[in-house]
Design an enzyme around this catalytic site. Structure first.
Site, PDB file in Angstrom:
ATOM      1  N   CYS B 247      27.322  -9.587   7.179  1.00 49.29           N
ATOM      2  CA  CYS B 247      27.546  -8.145   7.524  1.00 49.29           C
ATOM      3  C   CYS B 247      27.298  -8.071   9.145  1.00 49.29           C
ATOM      4  CB  CYS B 247      26.505  -7.070   6.937  1.00 49.29           C
ATOM      5  SG  CYS B 247      24.703  -7.672   7.167  1.00 49.29           S
ATOM      6  N   ARG B 252      22.522  -6.022   5.355  1.00 50.16           N
ATOM      7  CA  ARG B 252      23.319  -5.199   4.229  1.00 50.16           C
ATOM      8  C   ARG B 252      23.869  -6.427   3.163  1.00 50.16           C
ATOM      9  NH1 ARG B 252      27.264  -1.749   7.855  1.00 50.16           N
ATOM     10  NH2 ARG B 252      26.768  -3.406   9.262  1.00 50.16           N
TER      11      ARG B 252
END
Lengths: 167, 299
Positions: B247, B252
């Site tokens: 990410c 994430r």
């Protein structure tokens, strides 16, 4: 934190003025209070500022579009200033909005709200841009997160300058 | 002694149901010997506004990262952190946090680099616990210091570095950022600060599967059938072949890493934690802009 110069102010320009000016009395007291304690007590003090951040007055609660976002912060925070008159001597008022799930950001806003309350445009614009680095918070919230507070201060100064006809 | 796995029926469909616990299970087991609850958030002060009773705070930035090198703490640093948190190598650790458990998944991933045997996620995280009206407290526990062994961190199994990714081009790369970050229109999440990448776009050949496709509105992971529909049917990923997720800074993608590895049972999943803040700043690495995965350069 050894931030590159200019990193501390989002808007640059006039916001960089007055870097060597003394801190306003209320702000200096806040700095002293933070330095009088350490570690978790500093965290608790920041939390108190987050808890005590005044609510937005109704005229802004219904008009979120009037508020300026501060993208330097990780969490959503909005700031709006009011200036009564023109020039350096004009009294200024600051209002902030940040959700309860963003307490660090609320704490930063609470420090600025308390430290800059009742000052004039000129006094706020003279606050050193690096004051946010002198609260001793880097070790408890990390330097990265402190950038958001510098972003808020920079935006406040720019708004005040515009509204007071100084730029 | 590890605590028994949560027998909740809704978890049993996942490949590794023992890696998740429900809020009800955690509420029933709070305070039991052998269990330590860890809160790990994006907002470092959120824990202090109220946390699950007995939970300790571990911050990704202040506790898990080395303060100088862009890396995680070493074995001694991790052992000291575990000791402060009252965790032994036998402790069952349940991690939860804000933002659908991004940082909780990231903390869990770091625990696993050190080989901590039993670390689980609270499905739904902080938001679900709170929305169910469960207890939060501001009382900070003072755990007795424990003896935690100084373990060597083993990055090979779950962590990919930039050169690993370069050598992996053409393999199954999953970009979990927002579509605008993937195309290169944005260098950061909407409404988030710019975190210093000088180029936008994605790694050649990477599929765009935003992290939120693995999460429900209430913060829990999606049911297995829905995860399969996203990752297997729509994206055509092969669970038997290696996958690298990335990410912006690896938080994430830790969430997606968890979903692929433990919920769908992919055999070999790595998180590229350097992610876009490294790739987007690296000199002469290939980048593709736009909505298509793009051509993978010949090696």
């Amino acid at each position: 934190m050894t931030a590159p110069s200019g990193d501390a102010t989002a808007s640059g320009g006039p916001a960089d003025q007055g870097t060597n000016a003394p801190l306003p009395e209320a702000f200096a007291e806040i700095v002293d209070d933070f330095h009088a304690v350490s570690g978790n007590d500093r965290v608790q003090m920041l939390l108190e500022f987050a808890d005590d951040l005044p609510e937005l007055p109704e005229r802004y609660r219904d008009h979120p579009e009037l508020l300026e976002p501060v993208p330097e912060c990780q969490s959503p925070i909005f700031v709006i200033t009011e200036v009564d008159g023109q020039g350096e001597e004009a009294p200024a008022r600051l209002f902030f909005s940040a959700p309860p799930e963003a307490p660090t950001t609320r704490g930063f806003a609470g420090i600025l709200a308390a430290g800059l309350e009742g000052l004039t445009v000129g006094e706020i614009r003279a606050v050193p841009a690096d004051v946010t680095e002198n609260l001793g918070l880097a070790e408890v919230v990390s330097p990265l997160r402190l950038r958001g507070m510098a972003g808020m201060l920079g935006r406040i100064k720019r708004q005040l300058g515009e509204k007071a006809g100084l730029q | 002694m590890a605590l028994p796995a949560d027998p909740a029926p809704e978890l049993q469909e996942y490949a590794h149901p023992e890696k998740l616990v429900t809020t009800a299970w955690l509420a029933d087991h709070l305070g039991e010997d052998g269990l330590v609850v860890v809160e790990s958030d994006e907002d470092v002060l959120l824990y202090d506004t109220g946390h699950i009773p007995g939970a300790v705070k571990i911050d990704w930035h202040l506790d898990l990262n080395d303060p100088v090198t862009r890396d995680y703490v070493d074995g001694e640093g991790f052992a000291a952190l575990m000791s402060r948190a009252g965790i032994t190598s036998d402790t069952t650790v349940v991690v939860y946090g804000d933002k659908s458990n991004w940082w909780a998944a990231y903390a869990l991933w770091v625990f696993e680099l050190f080989g901590h045997a039993d670390v689980r996620l609270l499905d739904g995280g902080r938001v679900l616990w709170q929305s169910e009206g469960r207890e939060l407290t501001r009382e900070v526990p003072q755990p007795a210091a424990t003896e935690y062994p100084v373990l060597e961190r083993h990055d090979e199994a779950s962590r990919a570095f930039r050169d690993d990714v370069l050598a992996f081009l053409g393999g199954q790369l999953v970009d979990v950022r927002s579509p605008q970050e993937y195309t290169g229109e944005r260098l950061h999440m909407p409404d988030f600060p710019q975190e210093g990448a000088v180029r936008g776009g994605h790694i050649p050949g990477a599929s765009s599967v935003p992290w939120a496709k693995a999460a429900r509105e209430d913060g829990r992971f999606r049911p297995r059938a829905e995860l399969e529909s996203v990752y297997l049917q729509e994206q055509g990923l092969d669970p038997a072949a290696p996958v690298i997720a990335y990410c912006r800074i690896g938080e994430r993608s830790s969430h997606s890493w968890f979903a692929l590895k433990y919920l769908l049972g992919f055999a070999d999943v790595k998180n590229y934690d350097g992610s876009w803040t490294e790739w987007g700043n690296s000199v002469r690495v290939p980048i593709v802009t736009g909505s298509e995965p793009g051509e993978v350069p010949a090696r």
